[in-house]
Design a protein around this motif. Structure first.
Motif, short mmCIF file in Angstrom:
data_model
loop_
_atom_site.label_atom_id
_atom_site.label_comp_id
_atom_site.label_asym_id
_atom_site.label_seq_id
_atom_site.Cartn_x
_atom_site.Cartn_y
_atom_site.Cartn_z
N ILE A 92 103.57 25.63 95.69
CA ILE A 92 102.21 24.80 95.91
C ILE A 92 102.51 23.23 96.11
O ILE A 92 101.76 22.96 97.16
N ARG A 144 104.24 22.90 99.57
CA ARG A 144 102.82 23.02 100.67
C ARG A 144 102.26 21.56 100.73
O ARG A 144 101.83 21.27 101.63
N LYS A 145 101.84 21.26 99.59
CA LYS A 145 100.99 19.83 99.53
C LYS A 145 102.07 18.37 100.13
O LYS A 145 101.40 17.59 100.31
N HIS A 147 111.05 30.34 96.65
CA HIS A 147 110.57 31.76 97.15
C HIS A 147 111.15 33.06 96.52
O HIS A 147 110.89 34.04 96.12
#
Lengths: 304, 232
Positions: free
Chosen positions: A138, A141-142, A270
């Motif tokens: 997360i 991603r940000k 991942h």
């Protein structure tokens, strides 16, 4: 092709075992932690008696650890002093572990303890890994990647017998790595694991070692702990199946090489995210076996 | 072929079975001849060495199924196989069935290590029978023997991969109108052989050395793998 396992006293499909060893090796190479904690429950699912699975997996762990240490050694990523203290604790711990193993085997609750401790550890590690990797995914991603402190100081750093670990740039009590070693040793003997998945986080979060040294140093001590466990299991319980261990380690030493090459193809977080799901599933399966009513509440063991 | 005195003759395709590295069970052909009349019957029993069998009982404690009690039976055949050409209940009477061991539920077993009452023994005994059957140690295989012209019989015996080692007795019995008129005995010796046997023996007798060999082998392969892959 079936191969008869002389200690487990049953035939097993050789290619299947080689394949499992390979897969575990790939995971080791990609994620950097030993696959013992996945391998032992897998062997139990395949019908290998728990005591034989635990002892033989301890044997197989030695090979990929040696192979891994040699590469880390070349890059100078092993803190020998730390490793030796960890392994002193580890050898002591694995001897205690084999004694506990013996007692449990005699009172007939070994199977339960192995399965239950697996359930506990797999769910704890799986959950931690799941949360950690999800957070990182997360965050990436940000677009915010922050670096934490090198290490935090807490009460553990106030223990006596302080000594300097030059390589790791640490000044801490000897008791700390010794105690970690003992705990990992006990678990290694009881669960057929090298303890990488416990010792790696312990070295990072409890000792505050630099991450670059962690994997090499943990592999270094795992070699000795797993070897000690193997010899003790073999001499006291005769539960090491050398044929099973051989097939597994042959698969895993090859798999490790593939894994370290694959690891560039996928992001670490991942990878850990997928692994955490597998770990949680294995833990859940073990747990459901313990709480669901057995097909037959009676079972038999043909004695020698 | 003429057989006098109503004698039964039988032979096995193999008398020695070796558990080697590639062992995954064995098939042995049992064949022979008998001086039969219409409606005669053949029953075959294969019984393995006897030993102790531990029966464990699980019960729910703190929400988890764990072993709560166990009983060890002495003198239990580790392998027992019954074959016949038709339903045994139609071949002979109940008394003979129990006496000759044609019923897995009433096989004679030794006493238990721990003293238990008769009704209790019955419960454990039933659990033992059920599990011996489900793990393929014991088997009732009725209507499986092929008879030919009241003279020849033939049956393939399948030994499972988990078979124990030792001497296995094979008894072939010829029944007429419910009475035993002739019998023949043979045996199969099952032993571990080759590498498999050596590994097992070393593990038992030189267990510390065995452990050291296991470790050295693992270290060597780990080192060797590193050597090879460094070059690729």
């Amino acid at each position: 092709m079936y191969i008869y396992l002389p200690i487990a006293e049953q035939p097993i499909h050789a290619l299947v075992v080689l394949g499992i060893g390979w897969l575990i090796g790939v995971i080791m190479g990609m994620v950097g932690i030993g696959g013992g904690f996945l391998l032992t429950p897998l062997m139990i699912f395949f019908g290998i008696p728990s005591p034989v699975a635990v002892a033989s997996v301890a044997n197989q762990i030695v090979a990929p650890s040696v192979s891994g240490v040699l590469s880390h050694w070349k890059s100078g990523n092993v803190d020998i002093k730390m490793g030796i203290i960890l392994l002193l604790g580890g050898v002591l711990g694995s001897s205690i572990g084999v004694l506990i193993f013996n007692v449990l085997n005699n009172i007939g609750q070994l199977d339960l303890v192995i399965k239950f401790s697996y359930f506990l550890f797999l769910s704890a590690i799986g959950t931690l890994m799941f949360i950690e990797s999800l957070r990182l995914i997360i965050r990436v991603r940000k677009g915010k990647v922050t670096r934490g402190k090198l290490h935090q100081h807490n009460w553990l750093h106030g223990l006596p017998f302080k000594t300097r670990f030059r390589k790791s740039k640490l000044y801490i009590s000897v008791l700390l790595p010794l105690l970690i070693g003992v705990i990992v040793g006990i678990l290694a003997a009881l669960m057929g694991i090298g303890g990488g998945f416990i010792i790696v986080p312990a070295m990072i979060y409890l000792l505050g070692m630099p991450t670059s040294l962690v994997v090499g140093t943990s592999l270094f001590q795992i070699i000795f702990v797993a070897s000690n466990t193997t010899i003790l299991q073999a001499s006291q319980n005769q539960t090491v199946d050398i044929v099973l261990a051989f097939l597994l380690l042959l698969g895993s030493v090859i798999g490790v090489q593939f894994g370290s090459r694959f690891s560039n193809l996928m992001k670490g977080e991942h990878l850990r995210f997928f692994l955490s799901i597998i770990i949680l599933l294995v833990g859940f399966k073990l747990f459901s076996d313990l709480i669901t009513i057995p097909k037959d509440i009676f079972s038999i063991i043909v004695l020698k | 072929m003429v057989i006098a005195n109503e004698n039964i003759v039988a032979d096995l395709s193999e008398n020695n079975v070796e558990i080697s590295t590639t062992f995954s069970g064995a098939k042995i052909l049992l064949f022979g001849a008998y001086d039969g009349k219409k409606d005669d019957d053949i029953i075959v029993i294969v019984s393995g060495p006897k030993g102790q069998v531990k029966v464990e009982k699980k019960s729910k404690k703190y929400g988890i199924w764990m072993i709560s009690d166990s009983i060890i039976f002495n003198n239990v055949p580790k392998y027992y196989y019954i074959a016949s050409n038709r339903k045994i209940i139609n071949i002979t009477n109940k008394k003979e069935i129990i006496k000759k061991g044609f019923d897995l539920n009433t096989l004679k077993l030794g006493n238990t290590e721990k003293k238990i009452s008769l009704p209790e023994r019955e419960i454990w005994r039933k659990a033992l029978t059920r599990n011996m059957i489900s793990q393929k140690f014991w088997k009732l295989d009725e209507s499986s023997i092929l008879l030919n012209k009241n003279t020849l019989f033939r049956k393939t015996l399948s030994l499972p991969s988990n078979v124990s080692t030792g001497l296995f007795n094979v008894i072939i019995m010829h029944y007429r109108k419910g009475l035993l008129i002739s019998r023949e005995e043979s045996s199969i010796k099952i032993s571990k052989s080759g590498i498999s046997a050596s590994i097992y023996n070393i593990a038992q007798e030189y267990s510390a050395l065995y452990g050291i060999i296991a470790v050295v082998l693992a270290v060597f392969i780990g080192w060797f793998a590193n050597m090879i892959f460094r070059r690729i």
